[in-house]
Structure formats: structure tokens, C-alpha cells
Design a protein around this motif. Structure first.
Motif, PDB file in Angstrom:
ATOM      1  N   VAL A  27      11.571  -3.700  -3.035  1.00 39.32           N
ATOM      2  CA  VAL A  27      10.946  -2.596  -2.310  1.00 39.32           C
ATOM      3  C   VAL A  27      11.490  -2.490  -0.880  1.00 39.32           C
ATOM      4  CG1 VAL A  27       8.729  -1.811  -1.353  1.00 39.32           C
ATOM      5  CG2 VAL A  27       8.852  -2.670  -3.702  1.00 39.32           C
ATOM      6  N   SER A  28      11.841  -3.631  -0.282  1.00 35.53           N
ATOM      7  CA  SER A  28      12.088  -3.654   1.167  1.00 35.53           C
ATOM      8  C   SER A  28      13.551  -3.776   1.572  1.00 35.53           C
ATOM      9  CB  SER A  28      11.338  -4.841   1.797  1.00 35.53           C
ATOM     10  OG  SER A  28      10.045  -4.943   1.298  1.00 35.53           O
ATOM     11  N   GLU A  37      -0.929   1.154 -15.384  1.00 36.81           N
ATOM     12  CA  GLU A  37      -0.172   0.057 -15.988  1.00 36.81           C
ATOM     13  C   GLU A  37       1.134  -0.183 -15.212  1.00 36.81           C
ATOM     14  OE1 GLU A  37       1.809  -0.916 -20.235  1.00 36.81           O
ATOM     15  OE2 GLU A  37       0.072   0.440 -20.243  1.00 36.81           O
ATOM     16  N   ILE A  38       1.819   0.912 -14.905  1.00 38.34           N
ATOM     17  CA  ILE A  38       3.057   0.776 -14.115  1.00 38.34           C
ATOM     18  C   ILE A  38       2.741   0.215 -12.735  1.00 38.34           C
ATOM     19  CG2 ILE A  38       4.767   2.158 -12.853  1.00 38.34           C
ATOM     20  CD1 ILE A  38       5.705   3.316 -15.240  1.00 38.34           C
ATOM     21  N   LYS A  39       1.653   0.659 -12.154  1.00 38.33           N
ATOM     22  CA  LYS A  39       1.273   0.134 -10.831  1.00 38.33           C
ATOM     23  C   LYS A  39       1.065  -1.366 -10.898  1.00 38.33           C
ATOM     24  CE  LYS A  39      -0.897   4.049  -8.641  1.00 38.33           C
ATOM     25  NZ  LYS A  39      -1.900   4.751  -9.431  1.00 38.33           N
ATOM     26  N   ARG A  40       0.336  -1.797 -11.928  1.00 36.65           N
ATOM     27  CA  ARG A  40       0.069  -3.230 -12.062  1.00 36.65           C
ATOM     28  C   ARG A  40       1.381  -4.000 -12.202  1.00 36.65           C
ATOM     29  NH1 ARG A  40      -4.446  -2.548 -14.713  1.00 36.65           N
ATOM     30  NH2 ARG A  40      -3.398  -2.155 -16.699  1.00 36.65           N
ATOM     31  N   LYS A  41       2.303  -3.403 -12.940  1.00 34.76           N
ATOM     32  CA  LYS A  41       3.563  -4.082 -13.213  1.00 34.76           C
ATOM     33  C   LYS A  41       4.455  -4.179 -11.964  1.00 34.76           C
ATOM     34  CE  LYS A  41       7.523  -4.023 -16.311  1.00 34.76           C
ATOM     35  NZ  LYS A  41       8.433  -3.112 -17.026  1.00 34.76           N
ATOM     36  N   LEU A  42       4.472  -3.101 -11.182  1.00 35.73           N
ATOM     37  CA  LEU A  42       5.409  -3.070 -10.055  1.00 35.73           C
ATOM     38  C   LEU A  42       4.836  -3.629  -8.763  1.00 35.73           C
ATOM     39  CD1 LEU A  42       7.197   0.377 -10.429  1.00 35.73           C
ATOM     40  CD2 LEU A  42       7.629  -1.790 -11.583  1.00 35.73           C
ATOM     41  N   SER A  43       3.536  -3.699  -8.689  1.00 34.02           N
ATOM     42  CA  SER A  43       2.890  -4.087  -7.439  1.00 34.02           C
ATOM     43  C   SER A  43       3.443  -5.405  -6.898  1.00 34.02           C
ATOM     44  CB  SER A  43       1.379  -4.221  -7.667  1.00 34.02           C
ATOM     45  OG  SER A  43       0.778  -4.715  -6.478  1.00 34.02           O
ATOM     46  N   ILE A  44       3.574  -5.469  -5.576  1.00 38.91           N
ATOM     47  CA  ILE A  44       3.996  -6.722  -4.935  1.00 38.91           C
ATOM     48  C   ILE A  44       2.898  -7.774  -5.115  1.00 38.91           C
ATOM     49  CG2 ILE A  44       4.538  -7.767  -2.690  1.00 38.91           C
ATOM     50  CD1 ILE A  44       5.675  -4.952  -1.899  1.00 38.91           C
ATOM     51  N   HIS A  84       0.835  -1.203   0.000  1.00 40.25           N
ATOM     52  CA  HIS A  84       0.000   0.000   0.000  1.00 40.25           C
ATOM     53  C   HIS A  84       0.876   1.262   0.000  1.00 40.25           C
ATOM     54  CE1 HIS A  84      -3.204   2.766   0.957  1.00 40.25           C
ATOM     55  NE2 HIS A  84      -2.510   3.185   2.020  1.00 40.25           N
ATOM     56  N   ARG A  85       1.853   1.275   0.890  1.00 39.15           N
ATOM     57  CA  ARG A  85       2.745   2.438   0.973  1.00 39.15           C
ATOM     58  C   ARG A  85       3.596   2.579  -0.284  1.00 39.15           C
ATOM     59  NH1 ARG A  85       3.815   4.149   6.714  1.00 39.15           N
ATOM     60  NH2 ARG A  85       1.973   3.389   7.812  1.00 39.15           N
ATOM     61  N   PHE A  86       3.999   1.430  -0.810  1.00 38.06           N
ATOM     62  CA  PHE A  86       4.801   1.463  -2.041  1.00 38.06           C
ATOM     63  C   PHE A  86       3.972   2.006  -3.216  1.00 38.06           C
ATOM     64  CE2 PHE A  86       6.120  -1.135  -5.842  1.00 38.06           C
ATOM     65  CZ  PHE A  86       7.188  -0.316  -6.182  1.00 38.06           C
ATOM     66  N   MET A  87       2.729   1.610  -3.293  1.00 41.28           N
ATOM     67  CA  MET A  87       1.873   2.078  -4.384  1.00 41.28           C
ATOM     68  C   MET A  87       1.680   3.603  -4.322  1.00 41.28           C
ATOM     69  SD  MET A  87       0.913  -0.218  -6.596  1.00 41.28           S
ATOM     70  CE  MET A  87       2.547  -0.900  -6.591  1.00 41.28           C
ATOM     71  N   THR A  88       1.669   4.136  -3.105  1.00 41.76           N
ATOM     72  CA  THR A  88       1.579   5.590  -2.942  1.00 41.76           C
ATOM     73  C   THR A  88       2.806   6.262  -3.563  1.00 41.76           C
ATOM     74  OG1 THR A  88       0.513   5.118  -0.833  1.00 41.76           O
ATOM     75  CG2 THR A  88       1.158   7.411  -1.222  1.00 41.76           C
ATOM     76  N   LEU A  89       3.955   5.633  -3.348  1.00 40.06           N
ATOM     77  CA  LEU A  89       5.213   6.133  -3.923  1.00 40.06           C
ATOM     78  C   LEU A  89       5.161   6.102  -5.450  1.00 40.06           C
ATOM     79  CD1 LEU A  89       7.806   6.793  -2.181  1.00 40.06           C
ATOM     80  CD2 LEU A  89       8.747   4.664  -3.094  1.00 40.06           C
TER      81      LEU A  89
END
Ligand code: GL9
Length: 820
Positions: free
Chosen positions: A433-434, A409-416, A394-399
Motif C-alpha cells: 500500500v505504501s 470479503e475483499i476488505k478483510r483480505k486486503l486490510s493491513i 483507514h485511507r486505504f480501505m476507502t480506496l
């Protein structure tokens, strides 16, 4: 032999007494009734007594000095036999050899009694073992954390040419003499259950995990003995003592791992190593192994941290945790859980620590190897961890939204979290990410990680992606396995090179020296004879040491292209029988490889090579020019005999797919010339030894990508190249399976109608040409001698000591601590 380190304290009489004491009291044998195995066990125990003392002393001094250390978390440590190697590190090889001789024993024979601890699958696990050796050799404080599998990688035999797997009870009935159990370090690990909300004394609303069951973790330490110093670091392996939940066997129906469990309740979590290479199987029990490993290791790291009097806030200052591939990724939410739920840190404070503790090594780009776990499985087994993963995402998606506003599209690609029928957790994304550092394992691979695997991550987290080129320990992979070459090198450049491998470059000036060439080739010949004797004794095949020993030893995988090697052998067979003017220097093609038990085509390739071997080894028409040997049960101790005997090293993966390779380094170090693609560390080996001293062929990474994009047409090659056609068509006959045509056609089928996913046919012609060059150059022994000497001289870069220094300087930031 070295005089520093532990040598000074060695008292021969005391040592002999200790061996005899262990023979009687530990193994219940008298010197009269003891067989060779009992003597080996007693010698091992007497030595372990010395190293365990040093291990405790190292532990004590490091805790007192409270220095920063690295924790190497790996599901695999393919350590190989310890006795010979530890003797070298302790500087006691000659002394103990003399001592056991007085007991009427021969050390070399005793060392052969040791079973290989095969607690890994291949390169990734062996790398972890080389790294522990180099950490201890250079005294960079470290603990290795792994699993104490009851059964290591399966042992392999052939029946009618087919691979047969059997369980590998590496500890034997008596137990392994080098390990020591540490009951005081035991851990309890929760599983399943639920998460509850409660209000603490301060009135804060908190979350906590209430596991439905627990299992017990027992620590076993193996000593990693520092070469020529007094440091001994623990390789701490966790054994699970409790039965696995019984319904798990269901998930493993009929497969190899399932079979090891036998009766439903017989199995515990650490019963058996999963035998996959570069392939994620996604089994429930595997996730349980991973969590068990991480929970025990994180708890032990925190125990050490607090025992040394430190505060939780200082964790990142004192500890780095290296994740060997994504296998231990669940350690990240585990540490976050402990920081938040148990130490009551807020999210930001916990993240500030955790994200500076972990670093991650990526070992492969193969999509089928990238681990993904279903959200529902994690939520079921580790519900609190799943909540934490969601929060991290969630926090990463905010970033991501800040960086690329509105770009779904980028969100879908990078999402954990990968959306779909069944939501999946992408462990590599969670790692990037971590963690504070991510690295690939060779220059080319690290570039591809940046360019193709994680391009957006590189933009988001500039400076996080690194390269650390792999390496191998020169103690095991030259000094121990090749005593002949060691002696020759010592004579020319002194004895410091095992700790300073760059010094090998001092050999380069002898590359043209006729006398040196002769002696170098004589060593190679002796090593070939040693291996030929082994093959004669164990396989009943006679080898001529004048032939070129051409070696491909590694896991069996399509991307490594053992079938390209096979096609070349078939082309030689075809030409010897059909081209009257064709001539070749005698060649022995040596293979050793295990196939994952569920990998059908890999097993087909083993079967085909064995069948071809049966035929060519006994075909008088070939005039002894062609031999094929598939050595069964490839393992570290076999590599130690094959590598010093190799003339040619096959490193022929499809460009872009072998992240690094490490066998390539060991073989070059021992004077084998590489025939290889521009892949993994081959690229850097070429840089070091020079283009004249390596045989490079085949498509480059971008040519491979282009050809795949444009649509690779295997039939185009088949129709255009008559030698390729003849070689492939042999697989459709009964030439090698008399009376049973078609038994080998699955491979041909895969290459022609299956689309040839690894571009074997595209590289065939160039590969054949490179082999013709090898044939010509081998016939000129002076040329060959120069090239092989230069390979040994110029690969100093590939010492794992250098790899470890790269990690230390760029990622771990450790200081060496000399144990007194
Ligand atoms: C591997 C890569 O495939 C190798 O190219 C690399 O040299 C090693 C070590 O970095 O890691 N990744 C991987 O999953 N395996 C590797 O060998 N497979 C096994 O260990 C069986």
C-alpha cells in the motif's frame, strides 16, 4: 591485473611501513612476536586506511553533486570476508601479495585468518551483499544500512551427528580491521511511552510521541569498494549501546537468542542476529531491532539530505529507500511520523513524499515467513507509529470501498490489519500500500506474487508490481573464488568479463574444442582436489576426485528438500547392496547447511544425513562408490571452496516455494550442472543454458497446487514404488544407528503420516531418473565437458550488475556518478 582504479597510487614501501606501524601501534606486536593473525589484522588495517580515505572522498563528491541515491535497508548483509575481495576490487591483489612476501608472509595464508562476518542467514542477506558490490562497481550512488550485531549467525558443529550452536563473535577481541566507527553520526532512538495532543504556536492541534526511554545508536562503516574504479560506498551498521529493557528476556525463555543475552541486563538490542530462515518468530526484541535499525537509518538519510542543502519537499526526488523484505517496514510510519510531527507537513503532503520514496522487495511466498506483528505490541512499543498505520489503513480501505463497493470479503483480505482474537498488522500489505514499487526476485516468483499473493493489489495499483531477477557478483563468485577458471577465461576472452559478464558467451565457441575441454576439466579437477584436501584436513574423510561431486548447500528447510536428496542416497545404498546388476559412477554427496535452532525436523534431517554418512563412508561392501560429506558450519568462505569444486548442483525445492535461489547461479557459473525443479531462477537458468544442459524433473507449480487441492496421498507412492519403499523403510531400521532403531524415523513419519507437505514422495521417481541420466552423461567426458563449459558461458544474465541495472532503470532511476 587492472591498472585503473586505486592501483596507480600504490607505493609498496609505504604500504609495508604502514603494515608494520599497525602491527606495533594498533595490535601491540613486534614483527618477531607477531603470529599470522596479527599480521592479517595489520594488513587489513593498512588496506582499510586506503579505503576509508576513498570512502570519505566519495561521500564528499556525491554530497557536492547532490545526486539521487538509493538507500538499501536490510536487517542482514552476509558480506563474507572482505580482505581478498577488496584487494581484487582495488586492483591490488598482486601488489599486496608481493609486498607481504617481502615481509616474509604468504597472502593466501593471511586471508585464511579472517573470520567471516556472518551478519545474515542466507540468500536474502547474501543478495544484499552482492547488490552493494554491484552498486559500487557501476557507481550508482548508494548507502547500505544494516545492524552491527555483536554475534552473527551461530557457528555450527556436530556432536554425535547432532547440530550444536555456539555464538559467533565475528569481530574477535581485537575488532574487525575493515570497520571504522563514526561517532559523529550517532542517533538517539525512542521506545515505548505515549502520544500526546498539544496546540502549536499557530493554533493547530497536533499529536506527538513522548517516548518512555531512549537508546543510543552508534554508526560503524564498512567500505564497499567499487571494482576497478575509485568509488567506495558505506555499508553503515548501527550498534545499540544501551541495555535492552530487562523484562525482554522473559520473551525469549530457553531459546538460542535468549541464551546469548545471559544476565538480564547484559544484552543490548543489537546483541545477536535472529537465526531464522523463512520463518517469522514474532519476538518483541526482534521488533525492537527492526525499529532501531529503521529509526537510525531514516534519521541518517535525512541528515545527509539536509546537510547537502536540500528541502524536505525534495526528498523523493533525491532519495529512494529499498526495503529488503518486510523486515524494515516500520521505516514507513517512522518517516511519516517525522514528516508530520516534526516537519509539520499535512497528511497528504507527507504521503506524497513517503509513498514515492519507498520500494519493497518480496523474497518469499511461504505463509510462515510473512511477518505479522500484534497490534498491541506495536501500540505498546511504538504508539504513534500504530496510530499512523491505522490512518494509512483507514485511507486505504476507502480506496478499496471505491473499487469494490460493499465487498467486505475483499476488505478483510486486503486490510493491513488482520481481524481476529488478537489483531495483527500485516507488514507485506503495509508495504504494498505504501510503496511506489514492489518486486519479486525471479520471473516465476514475480508472476506468483501477482497471481496468488497480491492479485487484488495488482488491480488496484496497476504497474506497481515488478520483477527483478536476482544475481550474484562475478567478482567474488568467479574471479576471486576460482582463480584457475579465471585464468583460463582471461586467456580466451580477455579480462573485461568481471564487469561485463555477458562476455562469457564468447566461451561457447570453445565448448566442442578438445583442447579447451581438457583444460576446463583440469581446472575443475584442481578445484575438486583443493576441496578434497580441505575435507581430509578438517574432517578426516578421503575423497576421490574422479567421483561426481554432487552438492547441496543452502539453509536446511523442508521446502528445499534435503530429505529428497537423502532418500535418493538411500536408494543408491539399497541398490548397490541388493541389485547385482546395478552399477554407478562413484559419487560424493556434499551437504552444508545450518538449521534454525528451533526447527526440530530440520535438525533431524541433519542428524540422519550425518548418520548415513558415518555408515556409507566406512562400508567396504559399497566399493567406495558412495560417499556422503556433511560439511559443518556452512558460511560464505566455505561456499568459496565448495562451489568451484562442484559437478552437480542440487536445486530441488517443491515448485513454487523457492522464490529465486542464488546458489543455483553461483554453481552454474562455476560449471556445475543443475538438477532442479521448475522453480525460482532455475526456470531462467534453463532458458539461458538450454534444456540439454540442465536436468529438470518434478511437478510444475500448477501440478503441485492441483495435487495439494485434490489431497496428496503419500501412501499411494509408498505402495506403488518398491525402491521408494525400500529407501524410506531403511529409516525405520538400525542400519545407520546400530542398536538404536527408530532414531531416524521422524523423517519417515513426517513423509508418510504427516502428509508429506512438500511432496517429496511425488517427485521421488522422477528425481531418481534425472540422477540416472546424470550418471550416464558424466561417464561420457566429452559430453559432460561441453555441457559444463556451456553453463559457464551462458549464465552471464545472472550477474548482480544486471539485477542492479534493472532496479536502476525500472525502479530507482539513478545516474551513475564517476568519482574522480
Ligand atoms: C530468500 C528466498 O528464499 C530465496 O529463494 C531468494 O533467493 C533469496 C534472495 O532473494 O531470499 N528469502 C528468504 O527469506 N531467504 C532467502 O534466501 N532466507 C534466508 O535468507 C535465510
Amino acid at each position: 591485473m587492472t591498472t585503473r582504479g586505486q592501483t596507480q597510487q600504490f607505493d609498496k614501501a609505504l604500504f609495508k611501513a604502514s603494515v608494520e606501524k599497525h602491527l606495533v601501534t594498533t595490535y601491540a606486536k613486534t614483527p618477531e612476536t607477531a603470529d599470522s593473525r596479527s599480521w592479517y589484522l595489520a594488513v587489513g588495517k593498512a588496506l582499510a586506511e586506503i579505503s576509508t580515505g576513498s570512502l570519505l572522498e566519495t561521500e564528499k563528491q556525491l554530497a557536492e553533486q547532490n545526486v539521487r541515491s538509493v538507500n538499501y535497508l536490510s536487517l542482514e548483509f552476509l558480506i563474507g570476508r572482505l580482505t581478498g575481495n577488496n584487494l581484487i576490487s582495488m586492483g591490488l591483489y598482486e601488489e599486496v601479495s608481493a609486498a607481504v612476501e617481502e615481509l616474509g608472509l604468504n597472502l593466501t595464508d593471511l586471508l585464511e585468518e579472517e573470520r567471516d562476518p556472518a551478519l545474515g542467514n542466507g540468500g536474502l542477506g547474501r543478495l544484499a551483499a552482492c547488490f552493494m558490490d554491484s552498486l559500487a562497481a557501476q557507481e550508482y550512488p548508494a548507502v547500505g544500512y544494516g545492524l552491527h550485531y555483536e554475534y552473527g549467525l551461530f557457528s555450527q558443529s556436530f556432536e554425535g551427528g547432532h547440530q550444536v550452536e555456539a555464538p559467533d563473535a565475528w569481530r574477535g577481541i581485537e575488532g574487525y580491521p575493515w570497520e571504522v566507527v563514526r561517532p559523529e553520526l550517532g542517533q538517539t532512538v525512542g521506545l515505548f511511552g505515549s502520544v500526546e495532543t498539544y496546540t502549536d504556536k499557530a493554533g493547530t492541534i497536533c499529536r506527538r510521541w513522548v517516548p518512555a526511554m531512549t537508546v543510543e545508536g552508534v554508526a560503524w562503516d564498512l567500505p564497499i569498494v567499487g571494482y576497478d574504479n575509485k568509488s567506495v560506498y558505506p555499508l553503515r551498521l548501527w550498534e545499540c549501546r544501551s541495555p535492552a529493557p530487562f523484562n525482554l528476556a522473559r520473551f525469549n525463555d530457553g531459546d538460542y537468542v535468549g541464551a546469548q543475552y545471559g544476565q538480564l541486563e547484559a544484552g543490548n538490542v543489537t546483541k545477536v542476529l535472529y537465526p531464522n530462515d523463512n520463518h517469522d518468530q514474532g519476538k518483541t526484541l526482534r521488533l525492537m531491532q527492526q525499529y532501531f535499525h529503521c529509526a537510525c537509518s531514516i534519521a541518517d538519510i535525512l541528515r545527509r539530505h539536509f546537510a547537502a542543502g536540500n528541502k524536505i519537499e525534495d526528498l523523493a526526488k533525491l532519495e529512494s529507500i529499498q526495503l529488503n523484505d518486510t523486515h524494515p517496514t516500520i521505516a514507513i510510519p517512522e518517516l511519516m511520523r517525522i514528516l508530520i510531527d516534526e516537519h509539520k507537513l499535512g497528511w497528504d503532503a507527507a504521503w506524497a513524499i513517503s509513498s514515492k520514496v519507498f520500494a519493497y522487495t518480496n523474497h518469499t511466498l511461504l505463509p510462515e515467513a510473512l511477518e505479522r506483528w500484534s497490534e498491541s505490541l506495536i501500540a505498546d512499543m511504538l504508539p504513534r507509529h500504530m496510530e499512523i498505520i491505522f490512518e494509512i489503513n483507514h485511507r486505504f480501505m476507502t480506496l478499496v470501498e471505491e473499487k469494490w463497493p460493499g465487498n467486505n470479503e475483499i476488505k478483510r483480505k486486503l486490510s493491513i490489519i488482520e481481524e481476529g482474537q488478537q489483531r495483527m498488522v500485516r507488514m507485506a500489505n503495509l508495504c504494498v500500500v505504501s510503496t511506489y514499487a514492489v518486486n519479486g526476485v525471479a520471473a516465476l516468483h514475480s508472476e506468483l506474487v501477482k497471481r496468488d499473493l497480491f492479485p487484488e493489489f495488482n488491480e488496484l495499483f496497476p504497474g506497481r508490481l515488478h520483477n527483478v531477477t536476482n544475481g550474484v557478483t562475478p567478482r567474488r563468485w568467479l574471479k576471486f573464488c576460482n582463480p584457475g577458471l579465471t585464468e583460463l577465461v582471461n586467456e580466451k576472452i580477455g579480462t573485461e568479463w568481471p564487469a561485463k559478464l555477458d562476455q562469457l558467451s564468447g566461451l561457447a565457441k570453445f565448448a566442442e574444442d578438445k583442447k579447451f575441454q581438457k583444460r576446463y576439466l583440469a581446472v575443475k579437477k584442481d578445484n575438486k582436489q583443493r576441496f578434497a584436501d580441505w575435507v581430509q584436513d578438517n574432517m578426516g574423510i578421503e575423497l576421490d576426485t574422479n567421483a561426481i561431486f554432487d552438492v547441496q548447500i543452502k539453509r536446511l528447510h523442508e521446502y528445499k528438500r534435503q530429505h529428497l536428496n537423502l532418500l535418493h542416497i538411500l536408494s543408491l545404498y539399497h541398490r548397490l547392496l541388493n541389485e547385482p546388476t546395478f552399477d554407478m559412477h562413484p559419487r560424493v554427496f556434499i551437504f552444508a547447511a545450518k538449521a534454525a535452532p528451533g526447527y526440530a525436523l530440520a535438525k533431524d534431517i541433519i542428524f540422519a544425513i550425518n548418520k548415513v554418512a558415518d555408515k556409507v563412508n566406512n562400508d567396504p561392501r559399497l566399493g567406495g562408490k558412495l560417499k556422503v560429506v556433511f560439511v559443518p558450519d556452512y558460511r560464505v568462505s566455505l561456499a568459496e571452496i565448495i562451489i568451484p569444486a562442484a559437478d552437480v548442483s542440487e536445486q530441488i525445492s517443491t515448485a513454487g516455494l523457492e522464490a529465486s535461489g542464488t546458489g543455483n547461479m553461483k554453481l552454474a557459473l562455476n560449471g556445475a550442472l543443475t538438477i532442479g525443479t521448475m522453480d525460482g531462477a532455475n526456470v531462467e537458468i534453463r532458458e539461458e543454458v538450454g534444456d540439454e544442459n540442465i536436468f529438470i524433473f518434478g511437478l510444475l507449480v500448477d501440478e503441485v497446487l492441483k495435487q495439494k487441492e485434490e489431497g496428496h496421498d503419500p501412501y499411494r507412492y509408498y505402495h506403488a514404488d518398491s525402491l521408494l519403499r525400500a529407501s524410506l523403510d531403511l529409516l525405520n531400521t538400525d542400519e545407520f544407528t546400530p542398536g538404536n532403531p527408530g532414531q531416524l524415523s521422524a523423517i519417515r513419519q513426517n513423509l508418510l503420516d504427516g502428509g508429506d507437505p512438500y511432496l517429496v514422495l511425488a517427485d521421488f521417481a522422477d528425481y531418481v531418473k534425472a540422477h540416472e541420466k546424470i550418471d550416464a552423461e558424466y561417464r561420457d567426458q566429452a559430453t559432460w565437458a561441453r555441457k559444463t563449459i556451456l553453463n559457464t558461458a551462458l549464465v552471464g544474465k545472472f550477474s548482480s550488475d544486471r539485477s542492479i541495472r534493472d532496479y536502476v532503470n525500472n525502479i530507482w532511476k539513478l545516474k551513475a556518478v564517476s568519482v574522480k
